[in-house]
Write a protein that holds these residues in place. Structure first.
Motif, mmCIF file in Angstrom:
data_model
loop_
_atom_site.group_PDB
_atom_site.id
_atom_site.type_symbol
_atom_site.label_atom_id
_atom_site.label_comp_id
_atom_site.label_asym_id
_atom_site.label_seq_id
_atom_site.Cartn_x
_atom_site.Cartn_y
_atom_site.Cartn_z
ATOM 1 N N GLY A 83 -80.709 -117.693 -2.337
ATOM 2 C CA GLY A 83 -79.613 -117.189 -3.169
ATOM 3 C C GLY A 83 -79.574 -117.766 -4.566
ATOM 4 O O GLY A 83 -78.843 -117.258 -5.424
ATOM 5 N N LEU A 122 -74.403 -121.413 -0.340
ATOM 6 C CA LEU A 122 -75.754 -120.912 -0.140
ATOM 7 C C LEU A 122 -76.441 -121.839 0.863
ATOM 8 O O LEU A 122 -75.784 -122.621 1.539
ATOM 9 C CB LEU A 122 -76.505 -120.845 -1.473
ATOM 10 C CG LEU A 122 -75.930 -119.854 -2.494
ATOM 11 C CD1 LEU A 122 -76.589 -119.999 -3.857
ATOM 12 C CD2 LEU A 122 -76.065 -118.415 -2.003
ATOM 13 N N ASP A 246 -72.078 -114.823 0.367
ATOM 14 C CA ASP A 246 -73.290 -115.115 -0.413
ATOM 15 C C ASP A 246 -72.979 -115.740 -1.773
ATOM 16 O O ASP A 246 -73.575 -115.385 -2.791
ATOM 17 C CB ASP A 246 -74.123 -113.833 -0.597
ATOM 18 C CG ASP A 246 -74.684 -113.298 0.710
ATOM 19 O OD1 ASP A 246 -74.495 -113.939 1.746
ATOM 20 O OD2 ASP A 246 -75.330 -112.234 0.686
#
Length: 570
Positions: A83, A122, A246
């Protein structure tokens, strides 16, 4: 003071404040084998700094991070910072054979990158075959000093990492799956923060416990680090409020159940406002295919302070394993705060229509250095997976990034990934299951070049060739907006009317519905080679992926510097 001088002073003050609020953070991660006891037996596993999960890496937005990775294990390792954008630091993305060659046993590599325009949950993990089963950990980005969360400040924050456990050598399981062509054996248990919970044999010391204070608010940072399973998550008798996915803030979304795919993170708030006793938090699979899966339940315990109850913790009622309506409702109902949607492209320069799904390939290919002439799959072939009819095969000569940066891509990759399927057919019609015309796919290292700063729209279309299932597709180097998801074949005229151009959710891993489609959009302003792949580890090893080669921009800020001196070579 003149107006111009005042403006300069203000700019200087802001720059100084940014520098003061940023730090240089440094970690050393030692990758090494050790014996861990789970499910009544000891197993030698590869772990980082002696633990599973590995250490939590905590930074603030604006920090610079240096991570020294020392490989003292017997296996090749490559660490991916899932990410993280890696702007101008693509050499540190950690995708084996895409942005670097693996770190071989007895060697090391130092990852250096900045934390820019990101905050939230993340994670990091090995990006070399099945080694991420035990090599993973949380990566937490706190807001800059002086910045607050856009939701009530929690009393405590807790990473909750989902995983899988095998009563076997992960390397042996990986080799078995590759050589037979059938994929790895199923895991024996699911874990929460590395522990299976007390529904499995030998639960003593193998259950994670979280003690909570009545009426306190907790931010649970849920991370699905499982290899091959999407998971339902629930806490008995407690509601949850989703506030981020996310590492992107969402409009608060109240729910009793969360579903997440491997690679995804979900931040939830829960209030300890129930009777002071013990409650289970539990995970079990969401499986949309007919393939076998680990149909067990991992648990952890939430224990209220002051609880005097000797009863067993209350168990949540989890959805059935094949509850696609519940999964789709959760995945599709998330939205972004309106003020956050500032970079959604409204015009499209590059349109890709990508079919994704399972297929078959002849034996003797796609299995690394091993070759065989017979496999145990249908018609003596091996299972594979594909995008637009091409099954991706990693290079071995050098990384794709090094080849693209140096111009020496001959024999490493070809820039001919098709923008549309090689063959058009009724993608989700179950009559096409095992249709030989579409079933066999060729192996290739085919990538797609994307012009710098172009707006990109991708339609992911699931197929029914080898059965239908939900595929979590992860794109390195970018977040993207999810405009719509649906079932059946995507209709280029009718389904465009379903696009959310107002407040779409934004994330880095999208679960494409079983027998359906999803549409994403982003601006390609981050030059580099970014792998786009299914985050079910078996499907990635079978070839469900490709690489987007985003070209460099006109200024030095949009050009990649040379590789570091310790850059691993193949």
């Amino acid at each position: 003071m003149s107006r111009s001088m005042l403006l300069v002073a203000c700019v200087f003050s802001l720059a100084l404040a940014s520098v003061v609020s940023s730090s240089a953070v440094e970690h050393t991660l030692i990758v090494k084998n050790r014996f861990l006891r789970r499910l009544c037996s000891e197993q030698e596993v590869t772990v980082v700094n002696g633990s599973m999960p590995g250490p939590v890496i905590r930074v603030r937005e604006g920090d610079s991070l240096t991570v020294h990775v020392v490989n003292q294990s017997p296996v090749n390792i490559s660490l991916h910072w899932h990410g993280l954008f890696q702007r101008r630091s693509g050499w540190a993305d950690g995708a084996a054979y895409v942005t670097q060659c693996p770190i071989v046993p007895g060697s090391s590599y130092t990852y250096k990158f900045n934390i820019t325009d990101q905050r939230g949950t993340l994670w990091w993990h090995s990006h070399k075959s099945m080694s991420r089963a035990t090599v993973y950990g949380a990566f937490i980005i706190h807001p800059r000093h002086g910045k607050n969360y856009p939701f009530p400040k929690p009393d405590k924050e807790v990473p909750i990492v989902f995983g899988e456990w095998w009563n076997a050598s992960i390397a042996a399981v990986d080799i078995q799956g590759l050589t037979t062509g059938l994929g790895p054996n199923l895991s024996n248990a699911f874990t929460i923060n590395g522990k299976p919970g007390d529904l499995y044999p030998c639960p003593e010391k193998d259950t994670f416990k979280l003690k909570v204070k009545p009426d306190n608010v907790y931010l649970l940072r849920l991370i699905n680090a499982a290899l091959n399973n999407q998971l339902f998550f629930k806490i008995a008798n407690h509601n949850l409020t989703v506030v981020a996915i996310d590492a992107i803030y969402t409009e608060p979304y109240s729910t009793e159940v969360v579903v997440s795919a491997p690679g995804q993170t979900v931040d939830v708030l829960f209030i300890a406002n129930k009777a002071p006793k013990s409650y289970y938090m539990a995970i079990q699979p969401y499986s949309s295919s007919v393939a076998p899966f680990d149909n067990t339940t991992g648990t952890a315990i939430i224990e209220y302070e002051g609880s005097t109850s000797s009863l067993k913790p209350e168990m949540p009622i989890l959805p059935p394993f094949n509850d696609t309506p519940t999964a789709h409702k959760f995945y599709s109902n998330l939205t972004s705060p309106l003020h956050q949607v500032t970079d959604l492209p409204l015009q499209v320069d590059e349109r890709l229509f990508i079919t994704i799904g399972m297929s078959m390939s002849p034996c003797g290919i796609g299995i690394g250095s091993k070759t065989n002439t017979t496999c145990l799959g249908p018609n003596g072939m091996r299972f594979s997976a594909n995008m637009n009819g091409l099954s991706f095969q990693m290079p071995t000569k050098m990384s794709i990034l090094q080849a693209a940066w140096s111009g020496a891509h001959k024999g490493v990759f070809t820039a001919d990934f098709p923008s549309h399927p090689l063959v058009t057919f009724d993608y989700t019609n179950i009559s096409n299951v095992f249709n030989k015309a579409f079933m066999v796919t060729q192996k290739s290292t085919s990538v797609k070049k994307i012009p710098f700063n172009s707006s990109v729209e991708i339609v992911f279309q699931n197929t029914a060739i080898m059965g239908m299932e939900n595929h979590p597709i992860h794109l390195h180097g970018y977040d993207f907006y999810v405009l719509a998801m649906g079932f059946g074949n995507f209709n280029h005229i009718q389904d465009v009317n379903k696009f959310n151009l107002f407040n779409p959710q934004k994330r880095n891993t999208i679960s494409v519905p079983a027998g359906g489609w999803a549409v994403i959009r982003f601006r390609a302003d981050n030059p580099g080679t970014w792998v786009m792949h299914c985050h079910l580890e078996t499907h990635l090893s079978w070839g469900l992926g490709t690489v987007l080669v985003v070209e460099e921009g006109p200024t030095p800020f949009y050009k990649l510097p040379p590789p570091p001196s310790d850059y691993p070579q193949c």
